[in-house]
Design an enzyme around this catalytic site. Sequence first.
Site, PDB file in Angstrom:
ATOM      1  N   GLU A 144     118.001 -23.834  45.135  1.00  0.00           N
ATOM      2  CA  GLU A 144     117.970 -23.165  46.441  1.00  0.00           C
ATOM      3  C   GLU A 144     116.973 -22.027  46.351  1.00  0.00           C
ATOM      4  OE1 GLU A 144     119.158 -24.133  49.291  1.00  0.00           O
ATOM      5  OE2 GLU A 144     119.864 -25.902  48.236  1.00  0.00           O
ATOM      6  N   CYS A 155     117.886 -14.611  51.602  1.00  0.00           N
ATOM      7  CA  CYS A 155     117.040 -15.782  51.831  1.00  0.00           C
ATOM      8  C   CYS A 155     117.122 -16.180  53.303  1.00  0.00           C
ATOM      9  CB  CYS A 155     117.490 -16.930  50.946  1.00  0.00           C
ATOM     10  SG  CYS A 155     119.253 -17.201  51.038  1.00  0.00           S
ATOM     11  N   GLU A 192     107.131 -14.944  51.900  1.00  0.00           N
ATOM     12  CA  GLU A 192     108.444 -14.305  51.835  1.00  0.00           C
ATOM     13  C   GLU A 192     108.292 -12.916  51.226  1.00  0.00           C
ATOM     14  OE1 GLU A 192     111.449 -15.529  48.932  1.00  0.00           O
ATOM     15  OE2 GLU A 192     112.935 -15.556  50.538  1.00  0.00           O
TER      16      GLU A 192
HETATM   17  P1  NDP Z   1     114.014 -15.016  40.820  1.00  0.00           P
HETATM   18  O1  NDP Z   1     113.487 -16.378  41.038  1.00  0.00           O
HETATM   19  O2  NDP Z   1     113.111 -13.980  40.318  1.00  0.00           O
HETATM   20  O3  NDP Z   1     115.250 -15.046  39.801  1.00  0.00           O
HETATM   21  C1  NDP Z   1     116.359 -15.877  40.002  1.00  0.00           C
HETATM   22  C2  NDP Z   1     117.015 -16.163  38.676  1.00  0.00           C
HETATM   23  O4  NDP Z   1     116.110 -16.935  37.868  1.00  0.00           O
HETATM   24  C3  NDP Z   1     117.336 -14.913  37.858  1.00  0.00           C
HETATM   25  O5  NDP Z   1     118.557 -15.113  37.195  1.00  0.00           O
HETATM   26  C4  NDP Z   1     116.180 -14.863  36.885  1.00  0.00           C
HETATM   27  O6  NDP Z   1     116.470 -14.155  35.711  1.00  0.00           O
HETATM   28  C5  NDP Z   1     115.978 -16.324  36.585  1.00  0.00           C
HETATM   29  N1  NDP Z   1     114.672 -16.664  36.038  1.00  0.00           N
HETATM   30  C6  NDP Z   1     113.515 -15.958  36.125  1.00  0.00           C
HETATM   31  N2  NDP Z   1     112.529 -16.617  35.486  1.00  0.00           N
HETATM   32  C7  NDP Z   1     113.068 -17.753  34.979  1.00  0.00           C
HETATM   33  C8  NDP Z   1     112.557 -18.844  34.236  1.00  0.00           C
HETATM   34  N3  NDP Z   1     111.288 -18.902  33.921  1.00  0.00           N
HETATM   35  N4  NDP Z   1     113.410 -19.834  33.887  1.00  0.00           N
HETATM   36  C9  NDP Z   1     114.695 -19.806  34.248  1.00  0.00           C
HETATM   37  N5  NDP Z   1     115.233 -18.788  34.957  1.00  0.00           N
HETATM   38  C10 NDP Z   1     114.429 -17.786  35.322  1.00  0.00           C
HETATM   39  O7  NDP Z   1     114.686 -14.594  42.215  1.00  0.00           O
HETATM   40  P2  NDP Z   1     115.414 -13.241  42.601  1.00  0.00           P
HETATM   41  O8  NDP Z   1     116.551 -12.984  41.669  1.00  0.00           O
HETATM   42  O9  NDP Z   1     114.400 -12.179  42.785  1.00  0.00           O
HETATM   43  O10 NDP Z   1     116.082 -13.628  44.003  1.00  0.00           O
HETATM   44  C11 NDP Z   1     115.397 -13.582  45.189  1.00  0.00           C
HETATM   45  C12 NDP Z   1     114.967 -14.961  45.633  1.00  0.00           C
HETATM   46  O11 NDP Z   1     116.100 -15.807  45.750  1.00  0.00           O
HETATM   47  C13 NDP Z   1     114.314 -14.979  47.001  1.00  0.00           C
HETATM   48  O12 NDP Z   1     113.180 -15.806  46.971  1.00  0.00           O
HETATM   49  C14 NDP Z   1     115.395 -15.587  47.886  1.00  0.00           C
HETATM   50  O13 NDP Z   1     114.923 -16.203  49.049  1.00  0.00           O
HETATM   51  C15 NDP Z   1     116.051 -16.542  46.969  1.00  0.00           C
HETATM   52  N6  NDP Z   1     117.402 -16.879  47.426  1.00  0.00           N
HETATM   53  C16 NDP Z   1     117.633 -18.121  47.957  1.00  0.00           C
HETATM   54  C17 NDP Z   1     118.878 -18.449  48.456  1.00  0.00           C
HETATM   55  C18 NDP Z   1     119.175 -19.811  49.009  1.00  0.00           C
HETATM   56  O14 NDP Z   1     120.345 -20.179  49.113  1.00  0.00           O
HETATM   57  N7  NDP Z   1     118.175 -20.598  49.368  1.00  0.00           N
HETATM   58  C19 NDP Z   1     119.977 -17.475  48.469  1.00  0.00           C
HETATM   59  C20 NDP Z   1     119.623 -16.211  47.858  1.00  0.00           C
HETATM   60  C21 NDP Z   1     118.383 -15.942  47.368  1.00  0.00           C
HETATM   61  P3  NDP Z   1     115.971 -12.634  35.533  1.00  0.00           P
HETATM   62  O15 NDP Z   1     116.667 -11.866  36.568  1.00  0.00           O
HETATM   63  O16 NDP Z   1     116.389 -12.321  34.158  1.00  0.00           O
HETATM   64  O17 NDP Z   1     114.480 -12.650  35.727  1.00  0.00           O
END
Ligand code: NDP
Length: 528
Positions: free
Chosen positions: A297, A331, A428
Amino acid sequence: MEDRQKAQAMLERVGEFKSEPLTNFSVPENAAAFEAALAKVRGQFGEKHPLVIGGEEIWTEATLVTTNPAHPDQVVGIFSKADGELAKQAVEAAEAAFATWSRTPATERAEILLRAAALMRERRHELSAWMVYEVGKNWVEADADTVEAIDFLEYYARQMLKLELVEVYQTPGELDTLHYIPLGVGVVIPPWNFPLAITVGMSSAAIVAGNAIVLKPASDSPAIAWAYFRILQDAGLPKGVCNFLSGPGAIAGEVLVDHPKTRFIAFTGSKEVGLRINERAARPQPGQRWIKRTILEMGGKDAVVVDETADLDAAARDIILSAFGFQGQKCSAGSRAIIVDKVYDALLEKVAEQARKILVIGDPDKREHYTGPVVSKSQFRTVTEYIEIGKQEGRLLYGGKVLDRDGYFIEPTIFADVAPDARIAQEEIFGPVLTISKTADWKEAIDIANGTEFGLTGAYYSADPERIAYAKQEFHVGNLYINRKCTGALVGIHPFGGFNMSGTDSKAGGPDYLLLFTQAKSIGQKLP
Ligand code: NDP
């Protein structure tokens, strides 16, 4: 009793799913209870926490420190930081636990979710208080996040029981059955913006379906994930079924995704990371015996469309609520408003008026404040850069000033007269920035709404039934709302997930969601 009969009996006992009510903070006792929870959580600031792998606590020398975005000098929690080696151990611990958990009856698994929901109700204000301090949610947003988490537990427990009851047609001389069995080891990677609801939703669905998981919380919100993990432990979840692995996504996350024993990845976060996970998961590793499943997502650039027949006062209020709830860090945030020519100027005025009325900026631990800080310094930088771009691409209608405050506060900002293909109308931003575009007519407005690479949520404001019917068909988003704001999906009522680059449309909180965490085994048995 057979498993099926047990599931039927339990479903009758627990009754239908009902949404948990939100807290009414105008009741003085409720407000006092929330204040007390805030104080209790403040008393736990700065505590250290371990990783938990196979039930064993592991304390690492390297740490991950989270701070209060309203006061970045306040340390909220200190977390152990997994490296690649520990990530591998966590997958192996999950694999070991899977052997027994996958054979545990669905009713027992569902009971654990219901116990966790009960504990969550007892600790609800405390859970919300962690969100106030670790990610800057205001009281109402934090409460809604906790309520959604409780709903996920209650809903998925019942959905699992219903899956046990699925029937197929019978052929003469056979007993024909279909069983939804778990997949194996799952990696659950949530974002920080719904740090409880999404963490609970993805992980509890995986667990109740009989999988064992590694939960890697977002690095901006491990304290909230930890409070949930403790609830799972207290609810009696066997060791190793959920392994708590705080650590950077870029290191621990990638090892988890690549591991040959990982069977599926449930991810919510940015498009960039989601696509990267998808690509890596598609590459088979030596010793891997399955195609990894990804449940992704991702982002949104959601639009609120208003035509000239709409109730403009309601639309103006909802444009502000959709765009600026939790500082626009959803999101589902309605970060674009698309308004037809005839009512454009009138609505702009109303939107600015609502912004002045609603968007009171201040520490989110004070009930009267609607707008808190954005989550982190890097988010602060990104959003302020976009505001500068916006000053070139649109006409500043509201906000846009630099605030002289401690913490990552950004003034909610609205740009009018934005071309639909402008960067601020396409990318975004994930912060308190709203773009407003003018269109000739309502059909063109819907085309513009559809004109990004995303397709998550959208709202259409109109009093015309024919246009509404058209919007229902042509407004191409996973979650469409008519004459109401485009945020605030309810579990079991508005199954949530988007089209196009918004993800795999997995519909969290919907009747099909658990299927993503299972594989169906069909058995035809010849009768003697
Ligand atoms: P990120 O993509 O930066 O991070 C999401 C998760 O992925 C975190 O736990 C992060 O860890 C982890 N992560 C980062 N890099 C990697 C990698 N290379 N491999 C595996 N995992 C990784 O998103 P945000 O946390 O900043 O969240 C915001 C985003 O989420 C927005 O784009 C928003 O639209 C989306 N979102 C979508 C929703 C939906 O239902 N469609 C709902 C809510 C949010 P770490 O924090 O340690 O970097």
